[in-house]
Design a protein around this motif. Structure first.
Motif, PDB file in Angstrom:
ATOM      1  N   LEU A 334       0.829  -1.207   0.000  1.00 54.60           N
ATOM      2  CA  LEU A 334       0.000   0.000   0.000  1.00 54.60           C
ATOM      3  C   LEU A 334       0.864   1.257   0.000  1.00 54.60           C
ATOM      4  N   ALA A 335       1.945   1.232   0.776  1.00 51.91           N
ATOM      5  CA  ALA A 335       2.842   2.391   0.821  1.00 51.91           C
ATOM      6  C   ALA A 335       3.484   2.627  -0.546  1.00 51.91           C
ATOM      7  N   ARG A 336       3.910   1.545  -1.215  1.00 52.39           N
ATOM      8  CA  ARG A 336       4.520   1.703  -2.541  1.00 52.39           C
ATOM      9  C   ARG A 336       3.508   2.226  -3.555  1.00 52.39           C
ATOM     10  N   ALA A 337       2.293   1.660  -3.534  1.00 47.01           N
ATOM     11  CA  ALA A 337       1.264   2.109  -4.476  1.00 47.01           C
ATOM     12  C   ALA A 337       0.901   3.571  -4.225  1.00 47.01           C
ATOM     13  N   ALA A 338       0.774   3.941  -2.944  1.00 47.29           N
ATOM     14  CA  ALA A 338       0.440   5.328  -2.614  1.00 47.29           C
ATOM     15  C   ALA A 338       1.551   6.274  -3.056  1.00 47.29           C
ATOM     16  N   ASN A 339       2.809   5.874  -2.869  1.00 45.29           N
ATOM     17  CA  ASN A 339       3.928   6.725  -3.301  1.00 45.29           C
ATOM     18  C   ASN A 339       3.949   6.883  -4.821  1.00 45.29           C
ATOM     19  N   LEU A 340       3.670   5.786  -5.537  1.00 49.39           N
ATOM     20  CA  LEU A 340       3.627   5.859  -6.992  1.00 49.39           C
ATOM     21  C   LEU A 340       2.511   6.787  -7.455  1.00 49.39           C
ATOM     22  N   LEU A 341       1.341   6.632  -6.859  1.00 47.96           N
ATOM     23  CA  LEU A 341       0.213   7.470  -7.250  1.00 47.96           C
ATOM     24  C   LEU A 341       0.439   8.923  -6.838  1.00 47.96           C
ATOM     25  N   ARG A 342       1.053   9.127  -5.679  1.00 49.65           N
ATOM     26  CA  ARG A 342       1.340  10.492  -5.231  1.00 49.65           C
ATOM     27  C   ARG A 342       2.340  11.170  -6.185  1.00 49.65           C
ATOM     28  N   THR A 343       3.300  10.394  -6.687  1.00 50.06           N
ATOM     29  CA  THR A 343       4.248  10.942  -7.658  1.00 50.06           C
ATOM     30  C   THR A 343       3.531  11.360  -8.930  1.00 50.06           C
ATOM     31  N   ARG A 344       2.593  10.514  -9.378  1.00 50.26           N
ATOM     32  CA  ARG A 344       1.830  10.868 -10.576  1.00 50.26           C
ATOM     33  C   ARG A 344       1.007  12.130 -10.352  1.00 50.26           C
ATOM     34  N   LEU A 349       0.138  17.899 -11.128  1.00 52.73           N
ATOM     35  CA  LEU A 349       0.004  19.229 -10.530  1.00 52.73           C
ATOM     36  C   LEU A 349       1.084  20.175 -11.044  1.00 52.73           C
ATOM     37  N   GLU A 350       2.292  19.645 -11.229  1.00 52.48           N
ATOM     38  CA  GLU A 350       3.376  20.484 -11.748  1.00 52.48           C
ATOM     39  C   GLU A 350       3.071  20.930 -13.175  1.00 52.48           C
ATOM     40  N   GLN A 351       2.517  20.023 -13.977  1.00 52.59           N
ATOM     41  CA  GLN A 351       2.151  20.405 -15.335  1.00 52.59           C
ATOM     42  C   GLN A 351       1.059  21.461 -15.325  1.00 52.59           C
ATOM     43  N   GLN A 352       0.081  21.275 -14.436  1.00 54.55           N
ATOM     44  CA  GLN A 352      -0.970  22.284 -14.333  1.00 54.55           C
ATOM     45  C   GLN A 352      -0.401  23.627 -13.884  1.00 54.55           C
ATOM     46  N   ASN A 353       0.536  23.569 -12.965  1.00 52.46           N
ATOM     47  CA  ASN A 353       1.153  24.818 -12.503  1.00 52.46           C
ATOM     48  C   ASN A 353       1.916  25.512 -13.620  1.00 52.46           C
ATOM     49  N   GLN A 354       2.590  24.704 -14.461  1.00 52.36           N
ATOM     50  CA  GLN A 354       3.302  25.299 -15.587  1.00 52.36           C
ATOM     51  C   GLN A 354       2.340  25.963 -16.562  1.00 52.36           C
ATOM     52  N   GLU A 355       1.221  25.297 -16.842  1.00 48.95           N
ATOM     53  CA  GLU A 355       0.225  25.895 -17.719  1.00 48.95           C
ATOM     54  C   GLU A 355      -0.345  27.164 -17.107  1.00 48.95           C
ATOM     55  N   LEU A 356      -0.555  27.116 -15.804  1.00 48.56           N
ATOM     56  CA  LEU A 356      -1.089  28.300 -15.121  1.00 48.56           C
ATOM     57  C   LEU A 356      -0.098  29.453 -15.165  1.00 48.56           C
ATOM     58  N   LEU A 357       1.197  29.142 -14.994  1.00 49.53           N
ATOM     59  CA  LEU A 357       2.219  30.193 -15.071  1.00 49.53           C
ATOM     60  C   LEU A 357       2.288  30.794 -16.471  1.00 49.53           C
TER      61      LEU A 357
END
Length: 438
Positions: A334-344, A349-357
């Protein structure tokens, strides 16, 4: 408390001991083997005294001893022996349970387990019950060897276990089943043991049954957790499969919340069972150590206690070990799956932030253009009003005869001067604001 230690030629020195020295040295002698008369009946109880029940039980025992003029246990004692009349009480307090062992002489002519243990357990009513009862043993120590057919007559043959100790000085048997009165009956037949060796063997046999029972307390906990662990494992498979196809941020957020809830549920179950499973492992080790100390030997074709417990007890304890391992493995997955999904999610979010910038930069450039346009229009408008005012002044001065220059010419000449002065003033104000913001 100080200690006198001999040093040099008969000289003594008073040395300050460690605060735990007495407790450490006393622990080795906390539960000594005591001689026991042969023949004897021993009625043994073990009660769950976890939490505040242990202190209440100690207080009740102190009252019991003091009311009969017996020496009461001190606040630090975990083991106490109180003889009164022909009966001896042995009291032991452990981390989560307390035992009461009543030793009483037996009639040499009486048949094994007669009279019934229920009539012999009446002294237990003299003390308030410390907590829920888990172990009740009726042990009969005989003065002579057993007839060859005695164990088969006394116990259930389907679960009968018989063995003799390492040198054959005694034979002991049980079927590990509670009888009509609720007691597990154990028969110990003396061949050539002294009272001291009989006391040691009886105590080890009683401890075997006591720790065996407490070791198996982990099985109901494992059975209780098994359905929730299986459900969490299935849901983890489903969530990881959905992770392969989920592309939008909202779906990934939903899956991450579900994984977090699953992880919290698994960790809560692990935290609730960690003590029980750890205690079961410790009790199992004590059972194995006691069996090794006794050094069992087979009697006829009957199974020994070791072989019986290996066949009946080990599978239950392996279930506990397997459940604990499943908890640990599931928590890690569960910890590995959560970390993988959190990375995604973080990448999205970073891509959205770049578009927003980028959008903010475009809006900023547009605002600067609009601001420059507005500033130009503002300069023109202010220049127009200033020049108009100047024109009125020039016309008034010309008509009064004070100025000979034509007002139209002087007004036209004033236009670039006014325009430059207003532009320069607006520019200074803007620079001042920019410096102030920085």
């Amino acid at each position: 408390m100080s200690t006198d230690v001999l040093i040099g030629d008969g000289e003594t020195a008073r040395l300050a001991p460690h605060s735990l020295r007495a407790a450490i040295l006393g622990e080795v002698h906390a539960r000594p083997f005591t001689p026991i008369a042969i023949p004897s009946r021993i009625v043994h109880f073990a009660f769950d005294t976890s939490g505040a029940r242990a202190q209440a039980d100690r207080a009740n025992l102190v009252k019991f001893c003091e009311s009969r003029g017996l020496l009461a246990p001190s606040a630090a004692e975990k083991h106490h022996r109180a003889p009164f009349g022909s009966t001896v009480l042995r009291w032991e307090q452990h981390s989560e349970f307390t035992t009461y062992t009543w030793e009483m002489p037996a009639d040499p002519a009486a048949a094994p387990f007669h009279p019934d243990a229920a009539s012999l357990a009446l002294p237990m009513r003299l003390v308030p019950q410390p907590g829920p009862l888990l172990v009740a043993i009726d042990l009969h120590l005989l003065a002579e060897d057993l007839p060859r057919t005695a164990p088969e007559r006394l116990f259930d043959n389907a679960s009968l276990a018989v063995a003799e100790n390492s040198d054959g000085a005694a034979v002991y048997a049980t079927d590990f089943q509670p009888g009509p009165s609720g007691f597990v009956r154990i028969l110990v037949a003396n061949r050539q043991m002294s009272a001291e060796r009989a006391g040691a063997l009886v105590q080890r046999v009683i401890e075997l049954e006591t720790y065996r029972t407490f070791a198996l307390l982990g099985l109901p906990e494992a059975q209780r957790l098994a359905p929730s662990i299986a459900a969490s494992e299935r849901r983890l498979v489903e969530v990881t499969e959905q992770m392969r196809h989920a592309g939008d941020l909202a779906s990934n957020h939903k899956l991450l919340d579900e994984l977090t809830a699953l992880a919290a549920e698994v960790e809560a179950g692990a935290a609730a069972s960690v003590f029980r499973f750890g205690a079961s492992r410790a009790y199992e080790e004590i059972v194995e150590q006691r069996l090794q100390t006794i050094g069992e030997r087979k009697v006829g074709g009957l199974p020994t206690w070791s072989s019986f417990l290996a066949r009946r007890m080990k599978p239950a304890l392996r279930t506990c070990v397997t459940t604990e391992a499943r908890q640990s493995s599931l928590s890690l997955k569960l910890a590995r799956a959560a970390n993988l999904l959190r990375t995604r999610v973080d990448v999205e979010l970073e891509q959205q932030n770049q578009e927003l910038l980028k959008s903010m930069n475009a809006r900023t450039r547009l605002q600067l253009r609009l601001q420059a346009t507005v500033e130009g229009l503002s300069v023109a408008a202010i220049t127009y009003y200033v020049v108009s005012l100047f024109g009125y002044l020039a016309k008034a001065a010309h008509e009064s005869g004070g100025v000979a220059v034509d007002p139209s010419i002087s007004t036209a000449a004033f236009v670039p001067v006014a325009g430059f002065a207003i532009w320069w003033t607006v520019r200074r104000i803007r620079k001042k604001h920019i410096v102030g913001e920085e």
